[in-house]
Design an enzyme around this catalytic site. Structure first.
Site, PDB file in Angstrom:
ATOM      1  N   TRP A  65       0.730  -1.147   0.022  1.00 17.35           N
ATOM      2  CA  TRP A  65      -0.061   0.001  -0.096  1.00 17.35           C
ATOM      3  C   TRP A  65       1.005   1.111  -0.035  1.00 17.35           C
ATOM      4  O   TRP A  65       0.437   2.125  -0.618  1.00 17.35           O
ATOM      5  CB  TRP A  65      -0.856  -0.015   1.283  1.00 17.35           C
ATOM      6  CG  TRP A  65      -2.091  -1.185   0.932  1.00 17.35           C
ATOM      7  CD1 TRP A  65      -2.261  -2.134   1.658  1.00 17.35           C
ATOM      8  CD2 TRP A  65      -3.001  -1.184  -0.109  1.00 17.35           C
ATOM      9  NE1 TRP A  65      -3.260  -2.929   1.206  1.00 17.35           N
ATOM     10  CE2 TRP A  65      -3.861  -2.125   0.023  1.00 17.35           C
ATOM     11  CE3 TRP A  65      -3.507  -0.341  -1.040  1.00 17.35           C
ATOM     12  CZ2 TRP A  65      -4.793  -2.657  -0.816  1.00 17.35           C
ATOM     13  CZ3 TRP A  65      -4.550  -0.492  -2.328  1.00 17.35           C
ATOM     14  CH2 TRP A  65      -5.155  -1.873  -1.657  1.00 17.35           C
TER      15      TRP A  65
ATOM     16  N   ASP B  11      -0.770   6.895   6.566  1.00 17.02           N
ATOM     17  CA  ASP B  11      -2.178   6.104   6.032  1.00 17.02           C
ATOM     18  C   ASP B  11      -2.544   5.119   7.125  1.00 17.02           C
ATOM     19  O   ASP B  11      -1.415   4.136   7.302  1.00 17.02           O
ATOM     20  CB  ASP B  11      -1.886   5.470   4.529  1.00 17.02           C
ATOM     21  CG  ASP B  11      -2.749   4.273   4.415  1.00 17.02           C
ATOM     22  OD1 ASP B  11      -3.869   4.093   4.980  1.00 17.02           O
ATOM     23  OD2 ASP B  11      -2.577   3.679   3.320  1.00 17.02           O
TER      24      ASP B  11
ATOM     25  N   LYS C 210     -11.847  -1.014   6.896  1.00 15.24           N
ATOM     26  CA  LYS C 210     -10.956  -2.125   7.511  1.00 15.24           C
ATOM     27  C   LYS C 210     -11.332  -2.307   9.101  1.00 15.24           C
ATOM     28  O   LYS C 210     -11.678  -3.381   9.668  1.00 15.24           O
ATOM     29  CB  LYS C 210      -9.409  -1.766   7.747  1.00 15.24           C
ATOM     30  CG  LYS C 210      -8.971  -1.272   6.442  1.00 15.24           C
ATOM     31  CD  LYS C 210      -8.918  -2.713   5.309  1.00 15.24           C
ATOM     32  CE  LYS C 210      -8.044  -2.314   4.084  1.00 15.24           C
ATOM     33  NZ  LYS C 210      -8.085  -3.454   3.407  1.00 15.24           N
TER      34      LYS C 210
END
Length: 364
Positions: free
Chosen positions: A102, A171, A195
Site C-alpha cells: 500500500w 495512512d 478495515k
C-alpha cells in the site's frame, strides 16, 4: 450451517451491536420517519450527524484543536492522490517510506504530481522496517509518508518516526482506532473506513491547520482538503450512510472502553495466533520480523516455503467450520487472519483451536 467467523481483511466485520442499531434505524432515522438513505445532506438531521461523528473522532483520539476532521469519498486510494495534490507543491518533493504494497502504491501515485524520494532501498520482500538510522530522509521534503500497518504483508510500525520537523503523513487505514495515537506527532492522518472503523465508501482525514491552503492548482475541489474543511465535508452529497456507520462503530468503541481497551484486545487476539505459530516447530511460519508483526493482519504460511496443497486443505477445512476469508492476498498467497476490533476473542480462539487440530493431524 456453522456460525460464521469472518477474518476478512476488508470490507471487514462490523460489531454485532452496530448491526442491531442499523436494523432499528434503517427505515426511520432518529424519529424522522424516513431512512438516512433518503435524507437530504443539507438537512439539520444530517448536519447533526456530521458533527456527532467528528466529535467522537476527536474524543477517541484526543485530536488537538488545531487539527481539522473531514470525511471524503474515494477511500484510502483516493487519498494517495489527495496527499500529493495538497502537499507536494510546498517544495516539489516528498519522502515515502515503502514497507509494503500500500505504501508502494501511494508512492507511485504521488510521482504523478512531483518528485518522490524513496527513503528505503526498493525491495519486493516486505518483512521488516529498517532502523531509522538507515533511512535516507530529505530535509527539503514537503512531507514524509508512511503506512502504519500494511494490510497485505502484515508489517506494522512499532514507533512514530522522527522526521526532523518535516510533516509526517500516515495512512492508518487498517489500524485506525486499534490503539491510542499521539495525533500531534503527525501532520496528516488518513484512512479508508472499511478495515476497522466502518464500511467502504469513505475516508477519514485529520489534517493540521497549517498544512491547508497548499494544494496544487490542478487539485480537483473534491480532493482539496481546504475546500472540504470550509464546506464541513458537505461540498457535494457525501457518502452519508458510510459516514453514519463509521459514527456508530466509533460510538461502539467508546462504549467498550475506548482505544486503550481496543489495544488490550488487539494484543490478546494477535498473541493467541502468533503463539500457535511460534509453538508449531516450523509447521506454521510467519515471515514478518517479530517486533513489527501486525496486530491487525496476520499473514502466515504452512511451512517455509509454503506448502500450497496443505494450505488449500487448511482453507477448505476452515470454511467448513465457518472460519471464512482466511486466504492470503493474491500477491503473497498463503493464509491471513485479520483480527480487527469487531473480531471477538472467542472467534480468534475458534481459529486457534482449528490451527492446533490441523497441526496435530498433519505435522508428522
Amino acid at each position: 450451517m456453522p456460525k460464521i467467523h469472518n477474518f476478512g481483511a476488508g470490507p471487514a466485520k462490523l460489531p454485532e451491536e452496530v448491526y442491531e442499531i442499523i436494523r432499528k434505524e434503517l427505515t426511520d432515522f432518529e424519529g424522522t420517519g424516513i431512512s438516512l438513505l433518503e435524507t437530504s445532506h443539507r438537512s439539520p438531521t444530517y448536519f447533526k450527524l456530521n458533527t456527532e461523528v467528528q466529535d467522537v473522532v476527536r474524543r477517541l483520539l484526543n485530536v488537538p484543536s488545531n487539527y481539522k476532521i473531514i470525511f471524503l469519498a474515494g477511500g484510502g486510494q483516493g487519498q494517495f492522490a489527495a496527499v500529493a495534490l495538497n502537499l507536494i507543491g510546498r517544495t516539489g518533493t516528498a519522502d515515502y517510506v515503502v514497507t509494503g504494497a500500500w505504501s508502494a502504491k501511494a508512492a507511485k501515485e504521488a510521482k504523478k504530481y512531483g518528485k518522490v524520494n524513496l527513503v528505503l532501498p526498493p525491495t519486493d520482500k516486505y518483512v521488516d522496517i529498517p532502523d531509522q538510522s538507515k533511512w535516507n530522509l530529505d530535509p527539503n521534503a514537503s512531507y514524509v509518508h508512511i503506512c502504519t500497518n500494511e494490510t497485505i504483508h502484515g508489517v506494522e510500525f512499532d514507533f512514530i518516526p522522527d522526521t526532523k520537523g518535516v510533516p509526517l503523513v500516515a495512512d492508518m487505514s487498517s489500524n485506525f482506532m486499534s490503539k491510542s495515537v499521539d495525533v500531534s506527532k503527525f501532520g496528516v492522518i488518513y484512512g479508508g473506513a472499511q478495515k476497522n472503523i466502518g464500511t467502504s465508501g469513505v475516508a477519514l482525514v485529520i489534517v493540521r491547520e497549517d498544512l491547508l491552503n497548499s494544494a496544487l492548482p490542478i487539485c480537483p475541489s473534491i480532493l482539496d482538503w481546504t475546500v472540504n474543511v470550509k464546506a464541513d465535508s458537505i461540498l457535494n452529497t457525501p457518502p452519508m450512510f458510510a459516514i453514519y456507520i463509521m459514527g456508530r462503530v466509533l460510538q461502539w468503541i467508546e462504549r467498550k472502553g475506548g482505544l486503550d481497551k481496543m489495544e488490550e484486545l488487539a494484543t490478546k487476539k494477535s498473541s493467541l495466533v502468533y503463539d500457535v505459530i511460534e509453538q508449531s516447530n516450523g509447521f506454521y511460519y510467519a515471515p514478518v520480523a517479530k517486533n513489527v508483526r501486525s496486530k491487525m493482519n496476520i499473514p502466515f504460511r504452512i511451512g517455509s516455503p509454503g506448502n500450497d496443497a496443505l494450505e488449500k486443505e487448511f482453507l477448505k477445512g476452515a470454511d467448513a467450520l465457518g472460519l471464512i476469508q482466511l486466504k492470503g492476498h493474491r500477491d503473497v498467497g498463503g493464509i491471513r487472519a485479520s483480527t480487527y476490533n469487531a473480531v471477538t476473542v472467542e472467534e480468534v480462539e475458534a481459529l486457534v483451536a482449528y490451527m492446533k487440530k490441523f497441526y496435530s493431524k498433519h505435522s508428522n
